[in-house]
Design a protein around this motif. Structure first.
Motif, PDB file in Angstrom:
ATOM      1  N   SER A  54       4.350 -16.100   2.346  1.00  0.00           N
ATOM      2  CA  SER A  54       3.006 -16.595   2.664  1.00  0.00           C
ATOM      3  C   SER A  54       1.996 -15.463   2.823  1.00  0.00           C
ATOM      4  N   CYS A  55       2.498 -14.249   3.085  1.00  0.00           N
ATOM      5  CA  CYS A  55       1.612 -13.093   3.247  1.00  0.00           C
ATOM      6  C   CYS A  55       1.473 -12.284   1.960  1.00  0.00           C
ATOM      7  N   MET A  56       2.148 -12.727   0.904  1.00  0.00           N
ATOM      8  CA  MET A  56       2.143 -11.979  -0.357  1.00  0.00           C
ATOM      9  C   MET A  56       1.083 -12.500  -1.311  1.00  0.00           C
ATOM     10  N   SER A  57       0.668 -11.634  -2.209  1.00  0.00           N
ATOM     11  CA  SER A  57      -0.211 -12.066  -3.291  1.00  0.00           C
ATOM     12  C   SER A  57       0.598 -12.916  -4.261  1.00  0.00           C
ATOM     13  N   GLU A  58      -0.093 -13.639  -5.140  1.00  0.00           N
ATOM     14  CA  GLU A  58       0.612 -14.470  -6.118  1.00  0.00           C
ATOM     15  C   GLU A  58       1.478 -13.613  -7.031  1.00  0.00           C
ATOM     16  N   GLU A  59       0.988 -12.441  -7.385  1.00  0.00           N
ATOM     17  CA  GLU A  59       1.758 -11.541  -8.247  1.00  0.00           C
ATOM     18  C   GLU A  59       3.043 -11.100  -7.554  1.00  0.00           C
ATOM     19  N   MET A  60       2.952 -10.767  -6.264  1.00  0.00           N
ATOM     20  CA  MET A  60       4.127 -10.328  -5.523  1.00  0.00           C
ATOM     21  C   MET A  60       5.129 -11.467  -5.341  1.00  0.00           C
ATOM     22  N   LYS A  61       4.623 -12.677  -5.121  1.00  0.00           N
ATOM     23  CA  LYS A  61       5.519 -13.827  -4.943  1.00  0.00           C
ATOM     24  C   LYS A  61       6.405 -14.032  -6.168  1.00  0.00           C
ATOM     25  N   ARG A  62       5.864 -13.756  -7.340  1.00  0.00           N
ATOM     26  CA  ARG A  62       6.625 -13.957  -8.579  1.00  0.00           C
ATOM     27  C   ARG A  62       7.782 -12.965  -8.700  1.00  0.00           C
TER      28      ARG A  62
ATOM     29  N   ASN B 139       0.795  -1.222   0.000  1.00  0.00           N
ATOM     30  CA  ASN B 139       0.000   0.000   0.000  1.00  0.00           C
ATOM     31  C   ASN B 139       0.826   1.270   0.000  1.00  0.00           C
ATOM     32  N   TYR B 140       2.152   1.121  -0.105  1.00  0.00           N
ATOM     33  CA  TYR B 140       2.984   2.315  -0.159  1.00  0.00           C
ATOM     34  C   TYR B 140       2.943   2.910  -1.563  1.00  0.00           C
ATOM     35  N   LEU B 141       3.502   4.112  -1.682  1.00  0.00           N
ATOM     36  CA  LEU B 141       3.482   4.821  -2.968  1.00  0.00           C
ATOM     37  C   LEU B 141       4.216   4.069  -4.059  1.00  0.00           C
ATOM     38  N   LEU B 142       5.354   3.477  -3.698  1.00  0.00           N
ATOM     39  CA  LEU B 142       6.153   2.794  -4.705  1.00  0.00           C
ATOM     40  C   LEU B 142       5.721   1.346  -4.831  1.00  0.00           C
ATOM     41  N   PRO B 143       5.209   0.940  -5.986  1.00  0.00           N
ATOM     42  CA  PRO B 143       4.848  -0.468  -6.150  1.00  0.00           C
ATOM     43  C   PRO B 143       6.103  -1.319  -6.186  1.00  0.00           C
ATOM     44  N   PRO B 144       6.188  -2.352  -5.342  1.00  0.00           N
ATOM     45  CA  PRO B 144       7.385  -3.213  -5.360  1.00  0.00           C
ATOM     46  C   PRO B 144       7.488  -3.946  -6.686  1.00  0.00           C
ATOM     47  N   ASP B 145       8.649  -3.850  -7.310  1.00  0.00           N
ATOM     48  CA  ASP B 145       8.836  -4.472  -8.615  1.00  0.00           C
ATOM     49  C   ASP B 145       9.734  -5.694  -8.546  1.00  0.00           C
ATOM     50  N   GLN B 146      10.698  -5.667  -7.618  1.00  0.00           N
ATOM     51  CA  GLN B 146      11.581  -6.809  -7.427  1.00  0.00           C
ATOM     52  C   GLN B 146      11.929  -6.927  -5.945  1.00  0.00           C
ATOM     53  N   PHE B 147      11.997  -8.169  -5.462  1.00  0.00           N
ATOM     54  CA  PHE B 147      12.498  -8.464  -4.129  1.00  0.00           C
ATOM     55  C   PHE B 147      13.675  -9.406  -4.302  1.00  0.00           C
ATOM     56  N   GLU B 148      14.874  -8.895  -4.085  1.00  0.00           N
ATOM     57  CA  GLU B 148      16.079  -9.697  -4.251  1.00  0.00           C
ATOM     58  C   GLU B 148      16.669  -9.996  -2.870  1.00  0.00           C
ATOM     59  N   PHE B 149      16.649 -11.263  -2.455  1.00  0.00           N
ATOM     60  CA  PHE B 149      17.250 -11.677  -1.189  1.00  0.00           C
ATOM     61  C   PHE B 149      18.652 -12.190  -1.478  1.00  0.00           C
ATOM     62  N   VAL B 150      19.661 -11.536  -0.911  1.00  0.00           N
ATOM     63  CA  VAL B 150      21.052 -11.934  -1.149  1.00  0.00           C
ATOM     64  C   VAL B 150      21.697 -12.374   0.162  1.00  0.00           C
ATOM     65  N   ASN B 151      22.773 -13.127   0.030  1.00  0.00           N
ATOM     66  CA  ASN B 151      23.470 -13.686   1.201  1.00  0.00           C
ATOM     67  C   ASN B 151      22.490 -14.454   2.091  1.00  0.00           C
ATOM     68  N   ALA B 152      21.658 -15.264   1.443  1.00  0.00           N
ATOM     69  CA  ALA B 152      20.587 -15.967   2.156  1.00  0.00           C
ATOM     70  C   ALA B 152      20.897 -17.459   2.267  1.00  0.00           C
ATOM     71  N   PRO B 153      21.498 -17.913   3.375  1.00  0.00           N
ATOM     72  CA  PRO B 153      21.736 -19.348   3.559  1.00  0.00           C
ATOM     73  C   PRO B 153      20.419 -20.103   3.679  1.00  0.00           C
ATOM     74  N   PHE B 154      20.467 -21.394   3.450  1.00  0.00           N
ATOM     75  CA  PHE B 154      19.248 -22.190   3.347  1.00  0.00           C
ATOM     76  C   PHE B 154      18.407 -22.146   4.613  1.00  0.00           C
ATOM     77  N   TYR B 155      19.035 -21.983   5.796  1.00  0.00           N
ATOM     78  CA  TYR B 155      18.263 -22.015   7.035  1.00  0.00           C
ATOM     79  C   TYR B 155      17.386 -20.773   7.215  1.00  0.00           C
ATOM     80  N   LEU B 156      17.576 -19.772   6.342  1.00  0.00           N
ATOM     81  CA  LEU B 156      16.716 -18.591   6.404  1.00  0.00           C
ATOM     82  C   LEU B 156      15.490 -18.735   5.511  1.00  0.00           C
ATOM     83  N   ASN B 157      15.362 -19.897   4.851  1.00  0.00           N
ATOM     84  CA  ASN B 157      14.193 -20.117   3.996  1.00  0.00           C
ATOM     85  C   ASN B 157      12.888 -20.028   4.776  1.00  0.00           C
TER      86      ASN B 157
END
Length: 275
Positions: free
Chosen positions: A209-217, A183-201
């Motif tokens: 789980s809280c995102m829409s299908e469009e946002m998950k993509r 709901n913020y002014l800037l529509p999120p276009d990309q979410f890049e998770f870096v330096n993410a070891p597997f245990y942070l999955n």
């Protein structure tokens, strides 16, 4: 009746008012009718920020404004006492929990969110969010209003994240943060998770789980920087991320000075919210 207006070139309206002028007048008329429920900024500069972000679709613009100003009313801990000179805010800014780049990437605003930079036993997650919202507001409304057209690229650096960072991120807190992005002014276009070891999955999946299908993509997870560089041009990235751009320390200093210079605006802006 609500109508949708498309962006047109300057030469398309030689015999009549421009799309921008028509859209501004309609939004102002609507806000006059909503004045008992929506205390919004009425200056053209701020209204155009919403209109551009919604590609001049009036119905979407009105919905965005209602959601944004309602969020400012409901999320008291994010949108009150927004004094950048407060010790807790200064500490978080100088730690670099939220570092925008000064250069746009394909007209996108790029922000590095360093999720493990703060001490979770000392700094609350709400203050981390509040710091990020303050910086994003001054960038969106006052510095790079053109960035609202193409949105934001959020780079979540997971380096240094511990169980103590994850503990405050309950499902309700995660849901609130995702609602804030949506709901913020800037529509999120990309979410890049870096330096993410597997245990942070587990943490990342909680956000998804809280995102829409469009946002998950729009979410991509990178264990290291090598795969990240394959999808993001590193020419504007800070040197700490293998790029050729400005260093984190320089960016932190620059945005802290900007934030402090807008102290009066931030404090005055608290009054604009849904009633």
């Amino acid at each position: 009746m609500l109508v949708s207006i498309s962006i047109v070139g300057e030469d398309d309206n030689l015999n009549g008012p421009s799309t921008e002028a028509v859209a501004l007048e309609e939004i102002k008329r609507w806000l006059r009718e909503e004045k008992q429920n929506l205390h919004a900024r009425l200056e053209d500069k701020y209204l155009l920020t919403f209109l551009r972000g919604c590609h001049f679709d009036l119905e979407k613009t009105k919905t965005k404004m209602i959601n944004y100003y309602t969020m400012k009313k409901d999320e008291v801990v994010w949108y009150r006492k927004r004094d950048p000179s407060l010790d807790e805010i200064q500490e978080l800014v100088k730690l670099g929990v939220y570092v925008p780049l000064r250069e746009l990437y394909q007209n996108h605003l790029v922000v590095i969110i360093r999720t493990g930079a703060h001490d979770p036993k000392k700094h609350t997650q709400d203050n981390v969010f509040r710091t990020g919202q303050m910086l994003t507001d001054i960038i969106t409304f006052l510095e790079y209003d053109c960035s609202t057209i193409d949105g934001i690229i959020a780079i979540f650096d997971m380096k240094g994240v511990t169980v103590w960072h994850a503990k405050p991120l309950t499902p309700s807190v995660v849901k609130r943060s995702v609602f804030g992005w949506t709901n913020y002014l800037l529509p999120p276009d990309q979410f890049e998770f870096v330096n993410a070891p597997f245990y942070l999955n587990v943490m990342i999946n909680l956000f998804k789980s809280c995102m829409s299908e469009e946002m998950k993509r729009k979410v991509r997870v990178h264990k290291g920087l090598e795969s990240f560089h394959k999808v993001f041009d590193k020419t504007i990235l800070p040197v700490e991320y293998g790029g050729n751009g400005e260093s984190l320390s320089s960016l932190i200093l620059y945005w802290n000075e900007k934030l402090l210079s807008y102290r009066d605006w931030l404090l005055e802006d608290e009054k604009y919210r849904a009633e």
